[in-house]
Design a protein around this motif. Structure first.
Motif, PDB file in Angstrom:
ATOM      1  N   ARG A  14     -15.929   5.704  -7.776  1.00 40.45           N
ATOM      2  CA  ARG A  14     -14.594   5.529  -8.523  1.00 40.45           C
ATOM      3  C   ARG A  14     -13.819   6.768  -8.512  1.00 40.45           C
ATOM      4  NH1 ARG A  14     -15.174   1.237 -12.163  1.00 40.45           N
ATOM      5  NH2 ARG A  14     -16.966   0.088 -12.205  1.00 40.45           N
ATOM      6  N   PRO A  15     -14.346   7.963  -8.444  1.00 42.26           N
ATOM      7  CA  PRO A  15     -13.367   9.135  -8.679  1.00 42.26           C
ATOM      8  C   PRO A  15     -12.416   9.263  -7.301  1.00 42.26           C
ATOM      9  CG  PRO A  15     -15.429  10.029  -9.161  1.00 42.26           C
ATOM     10  CD  PRO A  15     -15.510   8.442  -8.645  1.00 42.26           C
ATOM     11  N   ALA A  16     -12.959   8.668  -6.074  1.00 44.96           N
ATOM     12  CA  ALA A  16     -11.884   8.600  -4.862  1.00 44.96           C
ATOM     13  C   ALA A  16     -11.004   7.999  -4.989  1.00 44.96           C
ATOM     14  CB  ALA A  16     -13.025   8.241  -3.788  1.00 44.96           C
ATOM     15  N   GLY A  17     -11.490   6.548  -5.619  1.00 49.26           N
ATOM     16  CA  GLY A  17     -10.241   5.537  -5.878  1.00 49.26           C
ATOM     17  C   GLY A  17      -9.299   5.871  -6.844  1.00 49.26           C
ATOM     18  N   LYS A  18      -9.610   6.480  -8.033  1.00 53.28           N
ATOM     19  CA  LYS A  18      -8.745   7.119  -9.075  1.00 53.28           C
ATOM     20  C   LYS A  18      -7.755   8.237  -8.328  1.00 53.28           C
ATOM     21  CE  LYS A  18      -8.492   9.069 -13.399  1.00 53.28           C
ATOM     22  NZ  LYS A  18      -9.704   9.662 -14.711  1.00 53.28           N
ATOM     23  N   PHE A  19      -8.317   8.982  -7.347  1.00 52.11           N
ATOM     24  CA  PHE A  19      -7.337   9.978  -6.880  1.00 52.11           C
ATOM     25  C   PHE A  19      -6.562   9.399  -5.938  1.00 52.11           C
ATOM     26  CE2 PHE A  19      -6.918  13.001  -3.151  1.00 52.11           C
ATOM     27  CZ  PHE A  19      -6.068  13.823  -3.725  1.00 52.11           C
ATOM     28  N   VAL A  20      -7.046   8.536  -5.114  1.00 53.10           N
ATOM     29  CA  VAL A  20      -6.083   7.668  -3.969  1.00 53.10           C
ATOM     30  C   VAL A  20      -5.016   7.314  -5.084  1.00 53.10           C
ATOM     31  CG1 VAL A  20      -5.941   5.773  -2.463  1.00 53.10           C
ATOM     32  CG2 VAL A  20      -7.632   7.647  -2.262  1.00 53.10           C
ATOM     33  N   ALA A 102      -5.591   7.638   2.193  1.00 52.91           N
ATOM     34  CA  ALA A 102      -7.070   7.479   2.189  1.00 52.91           C
ATOM     35  C   ALA A 102      -7.474   8.892   2.351  1.00 52.91           C
ATOM     36  CB  ALA A 102      -7.757   6.653   3.561  1.00 52.91           C
ATOM     37  N   ALA A 103      -8.448   9.245   1.389  1.00 49.51           N
ATOM     38  CA  ALA A 103      -9.015  10.513   1.216  1.00 49.51           C
ATOM     39  C   ALA A 103     -10.527  10.111   0.769  1.00 49.51           C
ATOM     40  CB  ALA A 103      -8.380  11.036  -0.067  1.00 49.51           C
ATOM     41  N   SER A 104     -11.306  11.404   0.889  1.00 50.55           N
ATOM     42  CA  SER A 104     -12.701  11.397   0.599  1.00 50.55           C
ATOM     43  C   SER A 104     -12.755  12.357  -0.319  1.00 50.55           C
ATOM     44  CB  SER A 104     -13.545  12.021   1.958  1.00 50.55           C
ATOM     45  OG  SER A 104     -15.041  12.134   1.647  1.00 50.55           O
ATOM     46  N   VAL A 105     -13.381  12.000  -1.608  1.00 47.28           N
ATOM     47  CA  VAL A 105     -14.075  13.118  -2.660  1.00 47.28           C
ATOM     48  C   VAL A 105     -15.412  12.602  -2.992  1.00 47.28           C
ATOM     49  CG1 VAL A 105     -13.424  13.097  -5.321  1.00 47.28           C
ATOM     50  CG2 VAL A 105     -11.707  12.231  -3.998  1.00 47.28           C
ATOM     51  N   ASP A 106     -15.926  14.138  -2.858  1.00 48.13           N
ATOM     52  CA  ASP A 106     -17.521  14.110  -2.958  1.00 48.13           C
ATOM     53  C   ASP A 106     -18.252  12.975  -1.898  1.00 48.13           C
ATOM     54  OD1 ASP A 106     -17.104  15.755  -5.165  1.00 48.13           O
ATOM     55  OD2 ASP A 106     -16.983  14.075  -6.585  1.00 48.13           O
ATOM     56  N   GLY A 107     -17.549  13.006  -0.800  1.00 51.75           N
ATOM     57  CA  GLY A 107     -18.372  12.142   0.396  1.00 51.75           C
ATOM     58  C   GLY A 107     -17.958  10.640   0.455  1.00 51.75           C
ATOM     59  N   TRP A 108     -17.214  10.076  -0.660  1.00 49.82           N
ATOM     60  CA  TRP A 108     -16.716   8.868  -0.722  1.00 49.82           C
ATOM     61  C   TRP A 108     -15.233   8.671  -0.205  1.00 49.82           C
ATOM     62  CZ3 TRP A 108     -20.564   5.603  -0.194  1.00 49.82           C
ATOM     63  CH2 TRP A 108     -21.916   5.967  -0.759  1.00 49.82           C
ATOM     64  N   VAL A 109     -15.017   7.610   0.413  1.00 52.75           N
ATOM     65  CA  VAL A 109     -13.608   7.185   0.825  1.00 52.75           C
ATOM     66  C   VAL A 109     -13.220   6.077   0.030  1.00 52.75           C
ATOM     67  CG1 VAL A 109     -12.337   6.606   2.547  1.00 52.75           C
ATOM     68  CG2 VAL A 109     -14.055   8.264   2.937  1.00 52.75           C
ATOM     69  N   CYS A 110     -11.742   6.126  -0.223  1.00 53.03           N
ATOM     70  CA  CYS A 110     -11.178   4.905  -0.610  1.00 53.03           C
ATOM     71  C   CYS A 110      -9.798   4.957   0.006  1.00 53.03           C
ATOM     72  CB  CYS A 110     -10.854   4.973  -2.136  1.00 53.03           C
ATOM     73  SG  CYS A 110     -12.403   4.303  -2.976  1.00 53.03           S
ATOM     74  N   ASP A 111      -9.170   3.848   0.159  1.00 56.09           N
ATOM     75  CA  ASP A 111      -7.967   3.537   0.767  1.00 56.09           C
ATOM     76  C   ASP A 111      -6.899   2.562   0.356  1.00 56.09           C
ATOM     77  OD1 ASP A 111      -6.144   3.408   3.108  1.00 56.09           O
ATOM     78  OD2 ASP A 111      -7.574   2.582   4.600  1.00 56.09           O
ATOM     79  N   SER A 112      -5.533   2.965   0.223  1.00 60.06           N
ATOM     80  CA  SER A 112      -4.835   1.851  -0.365  1.00 60.06           C
ATOM     81  C   SER A 112      -3.388   2.308   0.206  1.00 60.06           C
ATOM     82  CB  SER A 112      -4.798   2.510  -1.883  1.00 60.06           C
ATOM     83  OG  SER A 112      -4.143   1.331  -2.935  1.00 60.06           O
ATOM     84  N   ALA A 113      -2.579   1.283  -0.157  1.00 62.66           N
ATOM     85  CA  ALA A 113      -1.074   1.354   0.228  1.00 62.66           C
ATOM     86  C   ALA A 113      -0.073   0.674  -0.800  1.00 62.66           C
ATOM     87  CB  ALA A 113      -0.942   0.588   1.608  1.00 62.66           C
ATOM     88  N   VAL A 114       1.047   1.059  -0.953  1.00 60.15           N
ATOM     89  CA  VAL A 114       2.181   0.591  -1.681  1.00 60.15           C
ATOM     90  C   VAL A 114       3.409   0.610  -0.832  1.00 60.15           C
ATOM     91  CG1 VAL A 114       2.498   2.894  -2.900  1.00 60.15           C
ATOM     92  CG2 VAL A 114       3.022   0.675  -3.870  1.00 60.15           C
ATOM     93  N   SER A 115       4.092  -0.568  -1.232  1.00 57.03           N
ATOM     94  CA  SER A 115       5.638  -0.496  -0.672  1.00 57.03           C
ATOM     95  C   SER A 115       6.714  -0.365  -1.654  1.00 57.03           C
ATOM     96  CB  SER A 115       5.786  -1.806   0.160  1.00 57.03           C
ATOM     97  OG  SER A 115       5.008  -1.603   1.373  1.00 57.03           O
ATOM     98  N   VAL A 116       7.650   0.503  -1.785  1.00 60.51           N
ATOM     99  CA  VAL A 116       8.996   0.463  -2.588  1.00 60.51           C
ATOM    100  C   VAL A 116      10.115   0.569  -2.027  1.00 60.51           C
ATOM    101  CG1 VAL A 116       7.194   1.890  -4.070  1.00 60.51           C
ATOM    102  CG2 VAL A 116       8.624   3.210  -2.513  1.00 60.51           C
ATOM    103  N   VAL A 117      11.099   0.421  -2.838  1.00 60.71           N
ATOM    104  CA  VAL A 117      12.494   0.345  -2.241  1.00 60.71           C
ATOM    105  C   VAL A 117      13.149   1.488  -2.857  1.00 60.71           C
ATOM    106  CG1 VAL A 117      14.721  -0.277  -2.262  1.00 60.71           C
ATOM    107  CG2 VAL A 117      12.636  -1.791  -1.785  1.00 60.71           C
ATOM    108  N   MET A 251     -11.013  -0.502  -6.781  1.00 64.14           N
ATOM    109  CA  MET A 251     -11.360   0.834  -6.795  1.00 64.14           C
ATOM    110  C   MET A 251     -10.151   1.668  -7.025  1.00 64.14           C
ATOM    111  SD  MET A 251     -14.650   0.423  -6.998  1.00 64.14           S
ATOM    112  CE  MET A 251     -15.264   2.190  -6.555  1.00 64.14           C
ATOM    113  N   THR A 252      -9.024   1.477  -6.455  1.00 69.67           N
ATOM    114  CA  THR A 252      -7.780   1.947  -6.223  1.00 69.67           C
ATOM    115  C   THR A 252      -6.715   1.359  -7.320  1.00 69.67           C
ATOM    116  OG1 THR A 252      -7.346   0.565  -4.187  1.00 69.67           O
ATOM    117  CG2 THR A 252      -8.091   2.723  -4.006  1.00 69.67           C
ATOM    118  N   ALA A 253      -7.008   0.800  -8.199  1.00 72.31           N
ATOM    119  CA  ALA A 253      -6.138   0.326  -9.217  1.00 72.31           C
ATOM    120  C   ALA A 253      -5.269   1.350  -9.451  1.00 72.31           C
ATOM    121  CB  ALA A 253      -6.752  -0.518 -10.335  1.00 72.31           C
ATOM    122  N   ARG A 254      -3.762   1.200  -9.886  1.00 76.80           N
ATOM    123  CA  ARG A 254      -3.015   1.930 -10.225  1.00 76.80           C
ATOM    124  C   ARG A 254      -2.444   1.637 -11.876  1.00 76.80           C
ATOM    125  NH1 ARG A 254      -1.830   1.138  -4.986  1.00 76.80           N
ATOM    126  NH2 ARG A 254      -0.520  -0.065  -5.507  1.00 76.80           N
TER     127      ARG A 254
END
Length: 255
Positions: A14-20, A102-117, A251-254
């Motif tokens: 979860r911390p990886a998702g929050k950070f991403v 995408a980043a690794s925090v404490d050995g766990w990876v999360c990945d996310s993307a967003v599009s903006v204008v 996991m990567t909810a903003r």
């Protein structure tokens, strides 16, 4: 190899998702007319250092990449839709930009993307982003134990086609865990009821990406940035989710 995580391991992720999510929020808010893509990459890099995280991109060198990526943030502008390599470019009024991180925090990876204008939006760009988000929401809605990966793929493809879009399946979602890219592959179109069964503990990144008028892509001269073959604009959204006994966890909810 497909890995199923325990509930404890999912909590550890979860911390990886929050950070991403926090990085994508920060770069999206910083993106404005006149802001250089390299400055946005530097912002993401600074946040990585402050958090004590590790970039999944900077040393990444898959078979389709011309060289190690060398940056920490993908910045895909207008007719670029995936793997945009940051370079010295100042954003202009009306630019459609996708950020993938995408980043690794404490050995766990999360990945996310967003599009903006940036600045004044074009209606067709706003709609394209909305269509991609609709597809992501539809995919997450069927990401329940007992369904199949094909159900996710079919949900994305159905939304895209309902808006008259063609769907490219060369790049899509993937398993996530200790590394950024793992099995199973999650295509952006497919047949419901087919593919790997969704089981509690499976963590995957789901990432619909659409182009306005084509499903054909070309590689840019930088050896990384993927653009539409006809110059039309693209939108890309992504979340890392965990399959559970009940509803999936984004996991990567903003926000």
């Amino acid at each position: 190899m497909i890995e199923l995580l325990t509930p404890t391991q999912i909590d550890e992720m979860r911390p990886a998702g929050k950070f991403v999510a926090s990085v994508l929020t920060a770069v999206s808010e910083a993106a404005d007319v006149g802001v250089d893509l390299l400055d946005l990459d530097a912002l993401a890099h600074q946040m990585i250092r402050e958090r004590g995280a590790e970039s999944c991109y900077i040393d990444y060198h898959p078979s389709f990449g011309a060289m190690p990526f060398g940056k920490v943030l993908c910045t895909s502008v207008n007719d670029a839709v995936l793997h945009g390599l940051p370079h010295s470019y100042k954003l202009r009024d009306g630019d459609l930009v996708s950020f993938d991180f995408a980043a690794s925090v404490d050995g766990w990876v999360c990945d996310s993307a967003v599009s903006v204008v940036v600045g004044t939006p074009r209606e067709e760009d706003v709609r394209l982003i909305a269509h991609a988000q609709e597809a992501l929401d539809a995919a997450i809605a069927v990401a329940h134990a007992g369904n199949k990966v094909g159900d996710i793929s079919a949900a994305i493809g159905e939304v895209g086609r309902s808006h008259g879009l063609k769907i490219n399946t060369q790049f899509g979602g993937h398993g996530v865990g200790r590394t950024m890219h793992g099995d199973p592959h999650v295509a952006n179109d497919g047949r419901a009821g087919r593919g790997f069964p969704l089981k509690p503990g499976l963590v995957i990144a789901i990432e619909p990406w659409f182009l306005h008028t084509t499903d054909e892509i070309v590689m840019d001269e930088d050896g990384w940035t993927i653009r539409s073959a006809d110059g039309s604009r693209g939108a890309h959204v992504e979340h890392t989710i965990a399959i559970t006994e009940g509803d999936p966890i984004v996991m990567t909810a903003r926000g």
